[in-house]
Scaffold this active site. Structure first.
Site, PDB file in Angstrom:
ATOM      1  N   GLU A 149     -11.653  12.617  20.534  1.00 22.71           N
ATOM      2  CA  GLU A 149     -11.521  13.845  21.319  1.00 22.71           C
ATOM      3  C   GLU A 149     -12.292  15.012  20.706  1.00 22.71           C
ATOM      4  OE1 GLU A 149      -7.363  14.560  22.256  1.00 22.71           O
ATOM      5  OE2 GLU A 149      -7.535  13.135  23.908  1.00 22.71           O
ATOM      6  N   GLU A 310      -6.813   6.432  26.806  1.00 19.28           N
ATOM      7  CA  GLU A 310      -5.426   6.780  26.493  1.00 19.28           C
ATOM      8  C   GLU A 310      -4.739   7.318  27.738  1.00 19.28           C
ATOM      9  OE1 GLU A 310      -4.880   9.647  23.390  1.00 19.28           O
ATOM     10  OE2 GLU A 310      -6.526   8.863  22.192  1.00 19.28           O
TER      11      GLU A 310
HETATM   12  C1  GLA Z   1      -4.806  12.606  22.404  1.00 22.77           C
HETATM   13  C2  GLA Z   1      -5.152  12.018  21.067  1.00 22.77           C
HETATM   14  C3  GLA Z   1      -4.070  11.183  20.487  1.00 22.77           C
HETATM   15  C4  GLA Z   1      -2.721  11.784  20.760  1.00 22.77           C
HETATM   16  C5  GLA Z   1      -2.549  11.937  22.233  1.00 22.77           C
HETATM   17  C6  GLA Z   1      -1.172  12.384  22.666  1.00 22.77           C
HETATM   18  O1  GLA Z   1      -5.347  11.936  23.445  1.00 22.77           O
HETATM   19  O2  GLA Z   1      -6.370  11.302  21.059  1.00 22.77           O
HETATM   20  O3  GLA Z   1      -4.294  11.085  19.105  1.00 22.77           O
HETATM   21  O4  GLA Z   1      -2.629  13.012  20.113  1.00 22.77           O
HETATM   22  O5  GLA Z   1      -3.493  12.857  22.685  1.00 22.77           O
HETATM   23  O6  GLA Z   1      -0.972  13.739  22.579  1.00 22.77           O
END
Ligand code: GLA
Ligand code: ZN
Length: 683
Positions: A149, A310
């Site tokens: 991210e 995700e």
């Molecule tokens: C993001 C991150 C994860 C986790 C999720 C949930 O997508 O990549 O590491 O923190 O959010 O909040």
């Protein structure tokens, strides 16, 4: 041995290093019970893998990797640089970023390294390389996951390394100071630069106006955002290249965040082997926003299938209030992703974290580790459903007849602009037009402005504020050849430096749209105007009201009040075989739907599944089959009449054209049929 047919990948982030080893064996059994085949490992393992500057330790990670390989699981392997170990920041304080206010951050958090820090680059690349050397030739490593991210918790950096890199970037972009000064319209406020070394990043202690969202010198800030994107791409690419030295051609990606303003994902897209993103909707009523984000992510790679890297199986923890996904909703939203082109549906995460951050973020297994929870049952049921569809859907493309132009430069420019209204939010406007198209049953490709438009029947371009290069010419060509263009207020006004042409507004698009904007009024949100149109109550409008003179365009709607009552607010300009529609104000959802219905009708696009409250219909196509996905987001049961013969894949029932399909709330129907033309196109 013949390889099993491909299926939609299913699984998610797996971080067994955070749990006692006793549970690992349970995990393996539960993976199978849940239908999980793909696990992302190592995203936050830098400190585990490199406990000290001069020491790597793969002992525990080898066992995790070995266990997954022995269990026949596929792995998405991370470069482990999503967060840094404390020793790195202590030894090299320049790895942490300097924020908008000029503060050098201390150690903590994640996703917050300076993208131009040489120390970060060196250490991250060395780690990525070690990991790739060790596991690069493993068959079950199916993809690489660089960082995590990007820009997520950090955002831009304003340190000295970044300032220096910005100056280099500017030299490359502009070549000469004359060009730079011209692009930034520097004469205003005596900003004429006489040396590139005089340039500093636009921040709270330099070039700004009311915080990071607005700015005094818009061209400077626009460039800093482009530069920040490029800096993070460079950081990503350094790791990607290290991986590629050992990874035998396996695809490399990083997880994007959909409608994420800080980074221009279209600049990034060429460097992804496939697109992937993390889908965390802000609330339970935002299915159209999620659909828009899926389509945007699919558009990054020209419509190729993407991955949901995700999503939460149940609940997020990051918001002020975190509702659980209601029964059936995780399944519905997973199928929505597949309908929009996803070939993988992965969760964050497998087991619920015990402490630190995100302790209450949902996971497939909660702290009890039980498999008799509602969440586990729903995860396992979806796993079984996806397994039963092995051989189906994967690789199918979702190509549509309507393109929506999405443009980060315009997003940035509109929202940083000093006037006409800070109430105009790019994604809100785009989303409203998108939702109107979706409700009408039209599939949409959300694409960058440099996309070849030849294959589309309709192009929708909300808030196309910055118009670059040959776009006006290409739009005109599109319309002349019979296309329908729908755009509106604030469009066409600036070049890529965010400077206005010395011409009638809407500048670069004035001739094509056949209108002249005489004045631009902006009012508080509660002060509405009406747009009188034929055959119904006036449409409701707000925020921005351009006063138009029709210059060739036909007037479709006029303002009902204020000093511009009776003047054009909605126009249609016939050009060649097509038409260019202009909406001079901000319409509400109902108004957008009314306009969209007219534009789609002109283009001959209609869907038998449009106009059903809560129902979303999307198609994907392969050479051997077409797939129709019906997703019911509404709260009342609905019935629709099938438009094709086929097989309803989730319940095995035959479907006949003309037969009734009933959907309860949260129901999903997937109909496989003979290959069909895209979205009812007549060929
Ligand atoms: C993001 C991150 C994860 C986790 C999720 C949930 O997508 O990549 O590491 O923190 O959010 O909040
Ligand atoms: Zn920096």
């Amino acid at each position: 041995m013949t390889r099993p047919a491909p299926k939609i990948r299913y699984g998610g982030d797996y971080n067994p290093e955070q749990w006692p080893e006793e549970v690992w064996e349970e995990d393996l059994a539960l993976f199978d019970r849940a239908g999980v085949d793909t696990l992302t490992v190592g995203v936050f393992d830098w400190a585990l893998l490199q406990p000290a500057p001069d020491r790597y330790d793969f002992e525990r990670f080898d066992r995790i990797m070995g266990m997954l390989r022995d269990a026949g699981k596929d792995v998405v392997l991370a470069t482990a640089t999503g967060a840094q170990p404390p020793w790195l920041a202590r030894a090299h304080p320049d790895v942490t970023r300097v924020d908008f206010h000029g503060r050098r951050h201390l150690y903590g958090q994640r996703h917050n390294h300076c993208p131009n820090s040489p120390s970060f680059r060196r250490h991250a690349v060395a780690l990525a390389e070690r990991i790739a050397q060790r596991y690069g030739d493993w068959d079950n490593v199916v993809a690489w996951h660089v960082g995590n991210e990007y820009g997520g918790e950090g955002g831009a950096c304003y340190c000295e390394h970044c300032a220096a890199a910005f100056r280099v970037w500017l030299r490359e972009r502009y070549g000469t100071l004359e060009r730079l000064n011209e692009a930034w319209n520097a004469t205003f406020w005596s900003h004429t630069y006489t040396d590139f070394e005089e340039v500093v990043p636009p921040s709270a202690i330099s070039e700004h106006w009311n915080g990071p969202d607005h700015t005094a010198f818009q061209g400077t800030t626009l460039d800093y955002r482009r530069f920040t994107t490029d800096s993070m791409i460079a950081s990503y690419l350094a790791e990607k290249e290290a991986v590629e030295r050992y990874s035998s051609g396996k695809p490399v990606t990083t997880n994007m965040m959909g409608l994420f303003r800080p980074l221009d994902y279209h600049r990034w897209a060429p460097h992804l082997d496939f697109a992937s993103w993390d889908n965390y909707p802000p609330d339970a009523r935002s299915q159209d926003r999620v659909a828009l984000a899926h389509d945007l992510m699919r558009g990054l790679k020209g419509g190729e299938p993407f991955w949901v890297m995700e999503q939460t199986p149940s609940v997020t923890a990051s918001r002020g209030v975190n509702p659980v996904k209601r029964p059936g909703v995780m399944r519905l939203w997973s199928w929505q992703a597949v309908a929009h082109g996803a070939d993988a549906v992965l969760f964050f995460q497998w087991r619920q974290n015990r402490g630190a951050s995100e302790k209450y973020h949902g996971a497939v297994l909660d702290h009890s580790g039980r498999d008799d929870t509602r969440v586990f049952r729903e995860v396992a049921a979806l796993g079984a459903e996806l397994e039963a569809l092995r051989g189906e859907i994967t690789g199918a493309r979702a190509d549509h007849r309507v393109a929506l132009l999405f443009d980060w430069d315009s997003w940035w420019a509109v929202e940083m602009s000093d006037g006409p209204s800070r109430l105009v939010k790019y994604v809100d406007v785009v989303r409203r037009w998108y939702a109107a198209l979706q409700a009408a049953g039209a599939g949409v490709d959300v694409v960058p402005v440099d996309t070849d438009l030849a294959g589309y029947d309709v192009v929708v371009a909300p808030l196309l504020h910055v118009v670059e290069g040959d776009l006006p010419a290409r739009l005109e060509e599109f319309v002349r050849r019979g296309g329908r263009l729908l755009t509106g207020y604030l469009a066409g006004r600036n070049d890529e430096d965010d400077n206005a042409p010395l011409a009638d507004v809407p500048g670069f698009l004035a001739d094509l749209l056949g209108v002249r904007v005489l004045e631009t009024d902006a009012l508080p949100a509660e002060e509405r105007n009406g747009i009188a149109v034929d055959g119904r109550e006036p449409l409701d409008s707000s925020l921005v009201f351009e006063v138009l003179q029709a210059r060739g365009a036909e007037v479709v709607g006029t303002y009902t009040s204020d000093f511009y009552a009776g003047t054009p607010a909605l126009t249609r300009h016939a050009v060649g075989d097509g038409s260019a529609w202009y909406v001079a104000t901000d319409l509400d959802a109902d108004g957008c739907a009314w306009v969209v219905a007219r534009v789609l009708a002109e283009a001959g696009i209609s869907s038998p599944y449009g106009g059903v409250p809560g129902l979303e219909a999307v198609e994907r196509h392969r050479d051997d089959a077409s797939y129709l996905f019906l997703l019911h987001h509404g709260s009342e049961p609905v019935e629709v009449v099938a438009d094709r013969d086929g097989l309803s894949l989730l319940d095995g029932r035959a479907v006949r054209a003309g037969s009734v399909l009933a959907l309860a709330p949260a129901d999903v129907v997937v109909v496989r049929s003979e290959p069909r033309p895209r979205d009812g196109e007549v060929r």
